[in-house]
Design a protein around this motif. Sequence first.
Motif, mmCIF file in Angstrom:
data_model
loop_
_atom_site.group_PDB
_atom_site.id
_atom_site.type_symbol
_atom_site.label_atom_id
_atom_site.label_comp_id
_atom_site.label_asym_id
_atom_site.label_seq_id
_atom_site.Cartn_x
_atom_site.Cartn_y
_atom_site.Cartn_z
ATOM 1 N N TRP A 190 0.841 -1.198 0.000
ATOM 2 C CA TRP A 190 0.000 0.000 0.000
ATOM 3 C C TRP A 190 0.881 1.256 0.000
ATOM 4 O O TRP A 190 0.617 2.209 -0.734
ATOM 5 C CB TRP A 190 -0.913 -0.014 1.213
ATOM 6 C CG TRP A 190 -1.662 1.268 1.406
ATOM 7 C CD1 TRP A 190 -2.823 1.655 0.811
ATOM 8 C CD2 TRP A 190 -1.257 2.373 2.239
ATOM 9 N NE1 TRP A 190 -3.172 2.907 1.215
ATOM 10 C CE2 TRP A 190 -2.243 3.374 2.092
ATOM 11 C CE3 TRP A 190 -0.186 2.591 3.087
ATOM 12 C CZ2 TRP A 190 -2.158 4.589 2.768
ATOM 13 C CZ3 TRP A 190 -0.092 3.801 3.768
ATOM 14 C CH2 TRP A 190 -1.085 4.784 3.597
ATOM 15 N N ALA A 191 1.941 1.261 0.837
ATOM 16 C CA ALA A 191 2.815 2.432 0.951
ATOM 17 C C ALA A 191 3.498 2.746 -0.380
ATOM 18 O O ALA A 191 3.681 3.907 -0.747
ATOM 19 C CB ALA A 191 3.846 2.201 2.049
ATOM 20 N N LYS A 192 3.867 1.684 -1.145
ATOM 21 C CA LYS A 192 4.536 1.901 -2.434
ATOM 22 C C LYS A 192 3.610 2.590 -3.432
ATOM 23 O O LYS A 192 4.064 3.322 -4.303
ATOM 24 C CB LYS A 192 4.979 0.545 -3.025
ATOM 25 C CG LYS A 192 6.181 -0.052 -2.322
ATOM 26 C CD LYS A 192 6.502 -1.402 -2.946
ATOM 27 C CE LYS A 192 7.537 -2.135 -2.124
ATOM 28 N NZ LYS A 192 7.760 -3.503 -2.644
ATOM 29 N N ARG A 193 2.307 2.351 -3.293
ATOM 30 C CA ARG A 193 1.341 2.926 -4.233
ATOM 31 C C ARG A 193 0.990 4.372 -3.917
ATOM 32 O O ARG A 193 0.332 5.044 -4.710
ATOM 33 C CB ARG A 193 0.057 2.084 -4.259
ATOM 34 C CG ARG A 193 0.254 0.684 -4.848
ATOM 35 C CD ARG A 193 -1.091 0.007 -5.089
ATOM 36 N NE ARG A 193 -1.890 -0.108 -3.887
ATOM 37 C CZ ARG A 193 -1.875 -1.158 -3.070
ATOM 38 N NH1 ARG A 193 -1.110 -2.195 -3.327
ATOM 39 N NH2 ARG A 193 -2.652 -1.176 -2.002
ATOM 40 N N GLN A 194 1.410 4.860 -2.733
ATOM 41 C CA GLN A 194 1.060 6.223 -2.328
ATOM 42 C C GLN A 194 1.944 7.228 -3.047
ATOM 43 O O GLN A 194 3.154 7.010 -3.180
ATOM 44 C CB GLN A 194 1.186 6.402 -0.814
ATOM 45 C CG GLN A 194 0.320 5.444 -0.012
ATOM 46 C CD GLN A 194 -1.120 5.424 -0.480
ATOM 47 O OE1 GLN A 194 -1.784 6.453 -0.511
ATOM 48 N NE2 GLN A 194 -1.607 4.241 -0.852
ATOM 49 N N PRO A 195 1.365 8.348 -3.528
ATOM 50 C CA PRO A 195 2.195 9.366 -4.194
ATOM 51 C C PRO A 195 3.145 10.018 -3.212
ATOM 52 O O PRO A 195 2.793 10.248 -2.048
ATOM 53 C CB PRO A 195 1.167 10.375 -4.714
ATOM 54 C CG PRO A 195 -0.036 10.185 -3.855
ATOM 55 C CD PRO A 195 -0.046 8.728 -3.445
ATOM 56 N N SER A 196 4.363 10.267 -3.636
ATOM 57 C CA SER A 196 5.329 10.936 -2.757
ATOM 58 C C SER A 196 4.994 12.418 -2.712
ATOM 59 O O SER A 196 4.622 13.009 -3.704
ATOM 60 C CB SER A 196 6.753 10.751 -3.277
ATOM 61 O OG SER A 196 6.847 11.256 -4.590
ATOM 62 N N SER A 197 5.118 13.015 -1.503
ATOM 63 C CA SER A 197 4.764 14.440 -1.381
ATOM 64 C C SER A 197 5.994 15.278 -1.158
ATOM 65 O O SER A 197 7.011 14.802 -0.785
ATOM 66 C CB SER A 197 3.786 14.630 -0.222
ATOM 67 O OG SER A 197 4.311 14.097 0.962
#
Length: 197
Positions: A190-197
């Motif tokens: 899930w964390a890998k799919r989150q956009p980096s901010s």
Amino acid sequence: MKAIVMTLYLLLLPMSASATTLHLSDDVDLLLLDGKEVSSLLLRGAESIELDNGPHQLVFRVERMVRLPDDNRQLYVSPALIANFDSRQIDQVNFSLPELETLHDAQTFTLTPSIKLLDGNATLIPAKLSILTTTQAGDNIDYEKATRLYNQTNQSAATSASQSQSLTEQRLKHWFELADPQTRHRFLEWAKRQPSS
């Protein structure tokens, strides 16, 4: 109309920080709170005290009756310990002590004290725990002076340690360590799919 405007104004005001409740343990003798001696009259019969939200420092000793090898009991008093923690976003602080039943347990605790501070959900509160070294012996130890010296010599280390990890990050790591391997894997995916901010 005035009432509506006033209500909206009050809603926009920042909420005042609520206090944090420090639950006192029968096994913990609180000596100093934020560098100041705690009056025994203040603590007598009290089950808790209120702290402002923010960084705090406790100096305390653990006192407990332990079993000797001959099955007699003796009062164990730990060296003075110092704990630094931040109570922001925390409603209560509870002491969690390790098993201290025997003289051997007490001797181990003296060498490597391990106390956890937990919030109201039994979640670990990030804290730095140290033994407060003093040059005096006996009952006439000036804990305020010893704490000032401790803070002067450990200030840079304590500051860098507290800034290196936020409270949220440390809690996230704590829950990650408690999770089973499948949950950890799903979380990482899930964390890998989150956009980096």
